[in-house]
Design a protein around this motif. Structure first.
Motif, mmCIF file in Angstrom:
data_model
loop_
_atom_site.group_PDB
_atom_site.id
_atom_site.type_symbol
_atom_site.label_atom_id
_atom_site.label_comp_id
_atom_site.label_asym_id
_atom_site.label_seq_id
_atom_site.Cartn_x
_atom_site.Cartn_y
_atom_site.Cartn_z
ATOM 1 N N ASN A 1 0.838 -1.197 0.000
ATOM 2 C CA ASN A 1 0.000 0.000 0.000
ATOM 3 C C ASN A 1 0.873 1.249 0.000
ATOM 4 O O ASN A 1 1.479 1.579 1.006
ATOM 5 N N VAL A 2 0.952 1.903 -1.159
ATOM 6 C CA VAL A 2 1.668 3.182 -1.239
ATOM 7 C C VAL A 2 0.839 4.117 -2.124
ATOM 8 O O VAL A 2 0.759 3.912 -3.336
ATOM 9 N N VAL A 3 0.210 5.114 -1.513
ATOM 10 C CA VAL A 3 -0.579 6.063 -2.315
ATOM 11 C C VAL A 3 0.094 7.424 -2.447
ATOM 12 O O VAL A 3 -0.300 8.246 -3.264
ATOM 13 N N ASN A 4 1.107 7.671 -1.632
ATOM 14 C CA ASN A 4 1.851 8.923 -1.767
ATOM 15 C C ASN A 4 3.255 8.760 -1.187
ATOM 16 O O ASN A 4 3.634 7.674 -0.764
ATOM 17 N N GLU A 5 3.989 9.860 -1.154
ATOM 18 C CA GLU A 5 5.404 9.831 -0.764
ATOM 19 C C GLU A 5 5.637 9.970 0.738
ATOM 20 O O GLU A 5 6.769 9.832 1.193
ATOM 21 N N THR A 6 4.584 10.290 1.498
ATOM 22 C CA THR A 6 4.850 10.731 2.875
ATOM 23 C C THR A 6 4.024 10.065 3.968
ATOM 24 O O THR A 6 4.296 10.294 5.142
ATOM 25 N N ASP A 7 3.009 9.258 3.607
ATOM 26 C CA ASP A 7 2.242 8.589 4.670
ATOM 27 C C ASP A 7 3.178 7.746 5.532
ATOM 28 O O ASP A 7 4.266 7.362 5.105
ATOM 29 N N SER A 8 2.722 7.427 6.724
ATOM 30 C CA SER A 8 3.540 6.729 7.709
ATOM 31 C C SER A 8 4.062 5.388 7.171
ATOM 32 O O SER A 8 3.293 4.504 6.793
ATOM 33 N N LEU A 9 5.377 5.259 7.134
ATOM 34 C CA LEU A 9 6.035 4.094 6.538
ATOM 35 C C LEU A 9 6.019 2.904 7.494
ATOM 36 O O LEU A 9 6.408 3.012 8.647
ATOM 37 N N LYS A 10 5.576 1.749 6.983
ATOM 38 C CA LYS A 10 5.531 0.527 7.800
ATOM 39 C C LYS A 10 6.554 -0.516 7.350
ATOM 40 O O LYS A 10 7.082 -1.269 8.164
ATOM 41 N N ALA A 11 6.805 -0.599 6.030
ATOM 42 C CA ALA A 11 7.753 -1.604 5.510
ATOM 43 C C ALA A 11 8.463 -1.055 4.282
ATOM 44 O O ALA A 11 7.854 -0.378 3.448
ATOM 45 N N VAL A 12 9.763 -1.371 4.187
ATOM 46 C CA VAL A 12 10.584 -0.817 3.109
ATOM 47 C C VAL A 12 11.728 -1.777 2.782
ATOM 48 O O VAL A 12 12.185 -2.528 3.655
ATOM 49 N N VAL A 13 12.166 -1.775 1.522
ATOM 50 C CA VAL A 13 13.422 -2.441 1.170
ATOM 51 C C VAL A 13 14.489 -1.345 1.128
ATOM 52 O O VAL A 13 14.354 -0.366 0.397
ATOM 53 N N LEU A 14 15.518 -1.507 1.947
ATOM 54 C CA LEU A 14 16.661 -0.598 1.935
ATOM 55 C C LEU A 14 17.804 -1.326 1.234
ATOM 56 O O LEU A 14 18.100 -2.471 1.579
ATOM 57 N N GLY A 15 18.418 -0.686 0.253
ATOM 58 C CA GLY A 15 19.511 -1.335 -0.486
ATOM 59 C C GLY A 15 20.654 -1.761 0.420
ATOM 60 O O GLY A 15 20.615 -1.572 1.641
ATOM 61 N N THR A 16 21.689 -2.309 -0.152
ATOM 62 C CA THR A 16 22.866 -2.695 0.633
ATOM 63 C C THR A 16 24.135 -2.201 -0.060
ATOM 64 O O THR A 16 24.195 -2.165 -1.298
ATOM 65 N N ALA A 17 25.127 -1.820 0.748
ATOM 66 C CA ALA A 17 26.405 -1.351 0.200
ATOM 67 C C ALA A 17 27.478 -2.430 0.283
ATOM 68 O O ALA A 17 28.642 -2.178 -0.013
ATOM 69 N N LYS A 18 27.073 -3.623 0.690
ATOM 70 C CA LYS A 18 28.070 -4.697 0.818
ATOM 71 C C LYS A 18 28.472 -5.229 -0.555
ATOM 72 O O LYS A 18 27.623 -5.413 -1.426
ATOM 73 N N SER A 19 29.767 -5.484 -0.727
ATOM 74 C CA SER A 19 30.329 -6.050 -1.958
ATOM 75 C C SER A 19 29.904 -5.319 -3.237
ATOM 76 O O SER A 19 29.375 -5.936 -4.161
ATOM 77 N N PRO A 20 30.128 -3.993 -3.297
ATOM 78 C CA PRO A 20 29.726 -3.263 -4.507
ATOM 79 C C PRO A 20 30.663 -3.483 -5.691
ATOM 80 O O PRO A 20 30.384 -3.040 -6.802
ATOM 81 N N GLY A 21 31.770 -4.186 -5.429
ATOM 82 C CA GLY A 21 32.714 -4.459 -6.515
ATOM 83 C C GLY A 21 33.755 -3.356 -6.630
ATOM 84 O O GLY A 21 33.736 -2.375 -5.896
ATOM 85 N N PRO A 22 34.705 -3.533 -7.557
ATOM 86 C CA PRO A 22 35.779 -2.542 -7.718
ATOM 87 C C PRO A 22 35.236 -1.212 -8.238
ATOM 88 O O PRO A 22 34.100 -1.147 -8.713
ATOM 89 N N VAL A 23 36.054 -0.178 -8.128
ATOM 90 C CA VAL A 23 35.669 1.122 -8.691
ATOM 91 C C VAL A 23 35.416 0.929 -10.187
ATOM 92 O O VAL A 23 36.234 0.329 -10.893
#
Length: 304
Positions: free
Chosen positions: A5-27
């Motif tokens: 359920n996402v109808v806008n950008e600002t309603d109270s957030l209950k669940a989210v996928v946050l990315g990861t910075a682990k093993s991003p590989g070489p420059v």
């Protein structure tokens, strides 16, 4: 099961996928850069380290959990940059739309299968091949769906043009009850200060009726003016070209009252507090070197 359920950008957030910075590989090599800002830092030798990016994402993770948000993380793929989960999918109402992204990022979508498995299959949409779309260009705002796009004939020449006309038409068909409003964005493969990679690089609503905006990110003056009229001039925080380059508009709302922002964004954070917001400041300036910030790192699943 996950009931999206996402109808806008600002309603109270209950669940989210946050990315990861682990093993991003070489420059990355200069030739393989996806955007002009990353290229700038690759050439200057200031491209962010894995250690610094993990530290910044951990700070974000802690703030989300402090506010009671359920945080999912992608499975780590070795040597793959998985920070920007907004690029791989996005939610509108109760549907998750798989982004049609640069082909070599397909693996990133596979890395959130443990989340997708909890969603009813009929609520996952797979756009056809000709539809190019990324989550940074798509913003549900109640009755509206704001979409950043680039429709000029030279579209194929821009690696920075991520959402095409076919995507705008596709979203209108899939969400007939929404008023789909598209905005032509300024693109540059070489000059980061003249490039709005996604709509959220030059515009984002905050609270119930306010917005952060950068005029030069828009190619068509009337489209920019429409947003100013829609939110009202007194409710808009206009950012400079340099502030757009630093990603001032790419903050993230946990609720209508709480905004997560980069700690160095003094002018913006002061304005937000003056408007009555609680501002959660975290360090995110290393991740910003890849032309993405807080909104880009998140894929909201449920807001209430």
């Amino acid at each position: 099961m996950l009931h999206l359920n996402v109808v806008n950008e600002t309603d109270s957030l209950k669940a989210v996928v946050l990315g990861t910075a682990k093993s991003p590989g070489p420059v990355p090599t200069p030739e393989s850069a996806y955007d002009p800002k990353s290229l700038e830092h690759i050439l200057a030798g200031t491209y962010p380290t894995e250690e610094d990016m993990i530290r910044e994402m951990d700070a974000f993770d802690q703030v989300l959990k402090k506010h009671g948000v359920k945080v999912y993380r992608p499975e780590v793929i070795k040597d793959c940059n998985q920070i920007f989960s907004r690029d791989i999918a996005f939610v509108i109402d109760n549907k998750l739309v798989k982004a049609n992204i640069l082909p070599d990022r397909e693996n990133e979508f596979q890395a959130i299968m443990h989340v997708l498995d909890a969603i009813a299959p009929e609520n996952i949409l797979y756009p056809p091949e000709e539809v190019h779309v990324e989550g940074g260009d798509v913003m549900p705002w109640n009755d509206y769906l704001f979409v950043g796009t680039y429709t000029k004939p030279d579209y194929p020449e821009y690696i920075t043009a991520r959402t095409n006309k076919a995507a705008v038409e596709y979203l209108q068909r899939q969400f007939p009850d929404k008023k789909v409003k598209s905005f032509e964005l300024r693109k540059s493969n070489i000059n980061a200060k003249e490039n709005a990679l996604h709509l959220d690089c030059c515009f984002q609503p905050v609270g119930k009726d306010k917005a952060i905006l950068h005029r030069n990110g828009f190619l068509v003056q009337e489209e920019y003016d429409w947003l100013v009229n829609f939110f009202g001039k007194e409710n808009i925080f206009e950012i400079t070209k340099d502030e757009m380059y630093q990603m001032f508009s790419n903050v993230f709302s946990i609720s209508p009252e709480v905004v997560v922002s980069e700690k160095s964004f003094t002018r913006l954070n002061d304005w937000l507090r003056a408007q009555g917001f609680t501002v959660e400041e975290i360090p995110y300036s290393e991740i910003a070197k890849q032309e993405g910030l807080l909104r880009c790192s998140t894929l909201p699943l449920i807001r209430e």
